[in-house]
Design a protein around this motif. Structure first.
Motif, PDB file in Angstrom:
ATOM      1  N   ILE A  53     146.785  62.017 103.460  1.00 31.34           N
ATOM      2  CA  ILE A  53     146.437  61.599 104.827  1.00 31.34           C
ATOM      3  C   ILE A  53     144.928  61.401 104.962  1.00 31.34           C
ATOM      4  CG2 ILE A  53     146.420  62.310 107.255  1.00 31.34           C
ATOM      5  CD1 ILE A  53     149.069  63.759 106.729  1.00 31.34           C
ATOM      6  N   GLY A  54     144.163  62.337 104.430  1.00 31.54           N
ATOM      7  CA  GLY A  54     142.709  62.207 104.467  1.00 31.54           C
ATOM      8  C   GLY A  54     142.223  60.980 103.729  1.00 31.54           C
ATOM      9  N   ALA A  55     142.851  60.697 102.575  1.00 32.90           N
ATOM     10  CA  ALA A  55     142.463  59.520 101.780  1.00 32.90           C
ATOM     11  C   ALA A  55     142.758  58.237 102.547  1.00 32.90           C
ATOM     12  CB  ALA A  55     143.208  59.534 100.442  1.00 32.90           C
ATOM     13  N   LEU A  56     143.932  58.201 103.230  1.00 32.54           N
ATOM     14  CA  LEU A  56     144.274  57.022 104.027  1.00 32.54           C
ATOM     15  C   LEU A  56     143.244  56.798 105.121  1.00 32.54           C
ATOM     16  CD1 LEU A  56     146.167  54.763 105.064  1.00 32.54           C
ATOM     17  CD2 LEU A  56     147.358  56.525 106.394  1.00 32.54           C
ATOM     18  N   LEU A  60     140.818  53.694 106.170  1.00 36.10           N
ATOM     19  CA  LEU A  60     140.898  53.050 107.486  1.00 36.10           C
ATOM     20  C   LEU A  60     139.551  53.084 108.197  1.00 36.10           C
ATOM     21  CD1 LEU A  60     144.389  54.316 108.763  1.00 36.10           C
ATOM     22  CD2 LEU A  60     143.823  52.147 107.656  1.00 36.10           C
ATOM     23  N   LYS A  61     138.820  54.188 108.080  1.00 37.34           N
ATOM     24  CA  LYS A  61     137.469  54.261 108.684  1.00 37.34           C
ATOM     25  C   LYS A  61     136.543  53.227 108.054  1.00 37.34           C
ATOM     26  CE  LYS A  61     136.930  58.752 108.188  1.00 37.34           C
ATOM     27  NZ  LYS A  61     136.270  60.091 108.174  1.00 37.34           N
ATOM     28  N   ARG A  62     136.675  53.088 106.725  1.00 33.42           N
ATOM     29  CA  ARG A  62     135.830  52.099 106.011  1.00 33.42           C
ATOM     30  C   ARG A  62     136.119  50.689 106.518  1.00 33.42           C
ATOM     31  NH1 ARG A  62     131.508  51.377 104.012  1.00 33.42           N
ATOM     32  NH2 ARG A  62     131.031  50.972 101.838  1.00 33.42           N
ATOM     33  N   LYS A  99     140.750  54.687  97.726  1.00 31.54           N
ATOM     34  CA  LYS A  99     140.004  53.960  96.688  1.00 31.54           C
ATOM     35  C   LYS A  99     139.773  52.486  97.016  1.00 31.54           C
ATOM     36  CE  LYS A  99     140.061  57.509  93.770  1.00 31.54           C
ATOM     37  NZ  LYS A  99     138.829  58.224  93.369  1.00 31.54           N
ATOM     38  N   VAL A 100     140.485  51.953  98.009  1.00 36.03           N
ATOM     39  CA  VAL A 100     140.409  50.497  98.236  1.00 36.03           C
ATOM     40  C   VAL A 100     139.844  50.141  99.612  1.00 36.03           C
ATOM     41  CG1 VAL A 100     142.211  49.842  96.603  1.00 36.03           C
ATOM     42  CG2 VAL A 100     142.854  50.539  98.919  1.00 36.03           C
ATOM     43  N   GLY A 101     139.298  51.119 100.324  1.00 34.51           N
ATOM     44  CA  GLY A 101     138.769  50.851 101.660  1.00 34.51           C
ATOM     45  C   GLY A 101     137.685  49.793 101.662  1.00 34.51           C
ATOM     46  N   GLU A 102     136.753  49.901 100.737  1.00 31.24           N
ATOM     47  CA  GLU A 102     135.654  48.925 100.694  1.00 31.24           C
ATOM     48  C   GLU A 102     136.157  47.534 100.353  1.00 31.24           C
ATOM     49  OE1 GLU A 102     131.208  48.323  98.782  1.00 31.24           O
ATOM     50  OE2 GLU A 102     132.202  50.268  98.741  1.00 31.24           O
ATOM     51  N   LEU A 103     137.071  47.468  99.380  1.00 29.49           N
ATOM     52  CA  LEU A 103     137.631  46.166  98.994  1.00 29.49           C
ATOM     53  C   LEU A 103     138.388  45.549 100.169  1.00 29.49           C
ATOM     54  CD1 LEU A 103     137.810  44.261  96.613  1.00 29.49           C
ATOM     55  CD2 LEU A 103     139.839  45.504  95.821  1.00 29.49           C
ATOM     56  N   MET A 104     139.148  46.338 100.882  1.00 28.78           N
ATOM     57  CA  MET A 104     139.848  45.838 102.070  1.00 28.78           C
ATOM     58  C   MET A 104     138.855  45.385 103.128  1.00 28.78           C
ATOM     59  SD  MET A 104     143.000  48.526 102.610  1.00 28.78           S
ATOM     60  CE  MET A 104     144.485  48.459 101.602  1.00 28.78           C
ATOM     61  N   LEU A 141     143.563  40.926  97.201  1.00 31.39           N
ATOM     62  CA  LEU A 141     142.369  41.404  97.898  1.00 31.39           C
ATOM     63  C   LEU A 141     141.101  40.729  97.387  1.00 31.39           C
ATOM     64  CD1 LEU A 141     143.060  45.246  98.215  1.00 31.39           C
ATOM     65  CD2 LEU A 141     142.905  43.593 100.086  1.00 31.39           C
ATOM     66  N   THR A 142     141.044  40.481  96.081  1.00 34.67           N
ATOM     67  CA  THR A 142     139.824  39.897  95.504  1.00 34.67           C
ATOM     68  C   THR A 142     139.839  38.372  95.525  1.00 34.67           C
ATOM     69  OG1 THR A 142     140.812  40.039  93.281  1.00 34.67           O
ATOM     70  CG2 THR A 142     139.401  41.865  93.986  1.00 34.67           C
ATOM     71  N   LYS A 143     141.036  37.771  95.629  1.00 37.49           N
ATOM     72  CA  LYS A 143     141.158  36.304  95.667  1.00 37.49           C
ATOM     73  C   LYS A 143     141.986  35.904  96.884  1.00 37.49           C
ATOM     74  CE  LYS A 143     139.445  36.047  91.346  1.00 37.49           C
ATOM     75  NZ  LYS A 143     139.316  37.489  91.092  1.00 37.49           N
ATOM     76  N   PRO A 144     141.501  36.210  98.085  1.00 35.47           N
ATOM     77  CA  PRO A 144     142.304  35.963  99.295  1.00 35.47           C
ATOM     78  C   PRO A 144     142.652  34.501  99.519  1.00 35.47           C
ATOM     79  CG  PRO A 144     140.028  36.521  99.867  1.00 35.47           C
ATOM     80  CD  PRO A 144     140.183  36.793  98.413  1.00 35.47           C
ATOM     81  N   GLY A 145     141.904  33.588  98.892  1.00 34.95           N
ATOM     82  CA  GLY A 145     142.218  32.168  99.027  1.00 34.95           C
ATOM     83  C   GLY A 145     143.613  31.817  98.539  1.00 34.95           C
TER      84      GLY A 145
END
Length: 405
Positions: A53-56, A60-62, A99-104, A141-145
């Protein structure tokens, strides 16, 4: 979704629910946003406010705070729920929470510009390449096109597409020799299985992942008649004149969906396929679940289409006997796919067990292959038994009779 995934919530008192939501607000989210998040991620309503939950909530905050996705979301529960459903698509693909907050965050337009159905559709398409689901999530995520690509209605030339992605003439020749049943035309929607049928799925996916995704968008057939197989087209006309054209065309679509191209080899396979398209798919799924490699299964079907004329449970029994009783591997089917076409109880088991019986008693000194034991005609089988031992044919008759009763 809330009831399906977290039934226990409905046994909580009103005070317990309020207390939980207040706890979640401690992650610096409003009541509205917390309710939307809880609907998309019901697991946050139970357990410690740490770990998963904390990781999620770190992610989400990021995304919502640091990258300001919050400003793009209307201030109501439905809007928050909808955006969080899109975020959840990537966790369901295996992306690690925390682990993926920044990428998102860097790709936040994904969660604003595209409906969740588009995300799911593209994810399902690329997952069919047989690669890790997490890699599919990271690709989107890295190639949204890629989300703008129209992958459904387009027709491809397998040869033309491989050339477009950089396969050399020599490499193309080699692939065509080994996988001729895949060449010709097909639908772009079937592309993942086309590549898997040629054992090129990882190469192709890595090409896209490594920055060549625009090649997929820029591909068009160079000529209206490119890769058009006249024999295949003539066969389509003949199918329309048969008694059950729709049934036959459904089976043909099934073959194209697993990677077979529009060519004469595919039509030849089609004539020996029995069952509805859904039954055929169940049989293929059974063989894949057992561990047969996709490309090898397609080659087996090309050589021996009648493999798919059997119910899944019959195929399962034969595979079990091959691997467990005959101590063979699935790789043996590469050279002897017709093993799966012989009757298990009346052919495979009695012949194999009699050979084992002869060997255990020292009568049979030579080791025979599974194919020579199973595929040999009755006359040749008995003749060989006589060579092994003069009394073996009579023993075989007695053995067969005892097993039959």
């Amino acid at each position: 979704m809330l009831y399906k995934e977290e039934k226990r919530v409905f046994s909580m008192s009103e005070e317990e629910v309020k207390s939980r939501l207040c706890g979640l607000k401690g992650f610096r989210f409003s009541t509205t946003s917390v309710i939307g998040i809880s609907l998309a991620f019901p697991f946050v309503l139970r357990g410690e406010l740490s770990g998963e939950i904390g990781a999620l909530f770190d992610d989400l905050k990021r995304v919502f705070v640091d990258f300001d996705l919050e400003s793009c979301v209307e201030g109501n529960v439905d809007a928050w729920y909808e955006v969080c459903r899109k975020i959840r698509v990537f966790y369901d693909l295996g992306c690690e929470k925390g682990k993926v907050g920044e990428l998102m965050g860097k790709s936040k337009r994904i969660f604003v510009d595209y409906p969740v159905e588009v995300l799911v559709q593209k994810a399902e398409f690329f997952c069919k390449f047989g690669v890790r689901k997490e890699d599919v999530g990271l690709l989107l995520l890295t190639k949204p096109g890629i989300l703008d690509f129209q992958l459904e209605g387009q027709v491809i030339s397998v040869k033309g597409l491989l050339k477009h992605f950089g396969l050399s003439a020599e490499e193309l020749k080699s692939v065509a020799q080994n996988y001729g049943h895949v060449f010709g035309r097909n639908k772009m929607a079937n592309l993942p299985h086309v590549m898997r049928a040629m054992e090129l799925h990882e190469w192709f996916f890595n090409k896209i992942k490594d920055g060549n995704h625009q090649l997929l968008a820029s591909y068009v057939m160079s000529d209206p008649d490119e890769d058009l197989d006249e024999k295949y087209r003539d066969s389509l006309e003949r199918i329309q004149c048969t008694r059950t054209p729709m049934h036959t065309m459904n089976k043909l679509e099934f073959l194209h969906a697993i990677g077979f191209g529009e060519n004469a080899l595919t039509i030849k396979v089609l004539t020996d396929l029995h069952g509805t398209s859904s039954e055929l798919q169940e049989r293929v799924d059974c063989l894949l679940r057992y561990g047969i490699v996709f490309s090898k299964l397609c080659s087996m079907i090309r050589m021996m289409p009648k493999i798919l004329s059997q119910k899944p449970e019959i195929l399962q029994q034969k595979l079990n006997y091959l691997c467990e009783d005959m101590k063979s591997s699935l790789q043996y089917l590469d050279i002897f796919p017709s093993f799966l076409c012989f009757n298990l109880e009346n052919r495979i088991k009695p012949r194999h067990r009699f050979h084992m019986w002869l060997t255990e008693r020292g009568f049979c000194k030579q080791e025979y292959s599974i194919a020579s034991i199973v595929a040999t005609s009755d006359k040749s089988f008995v003749a060989r038994l006589h060579v092994i031992h003069p009394d073996a044919p009579k023993l075989w008759v007695d053995f067969s009779h005892s097993k039959a009763h």
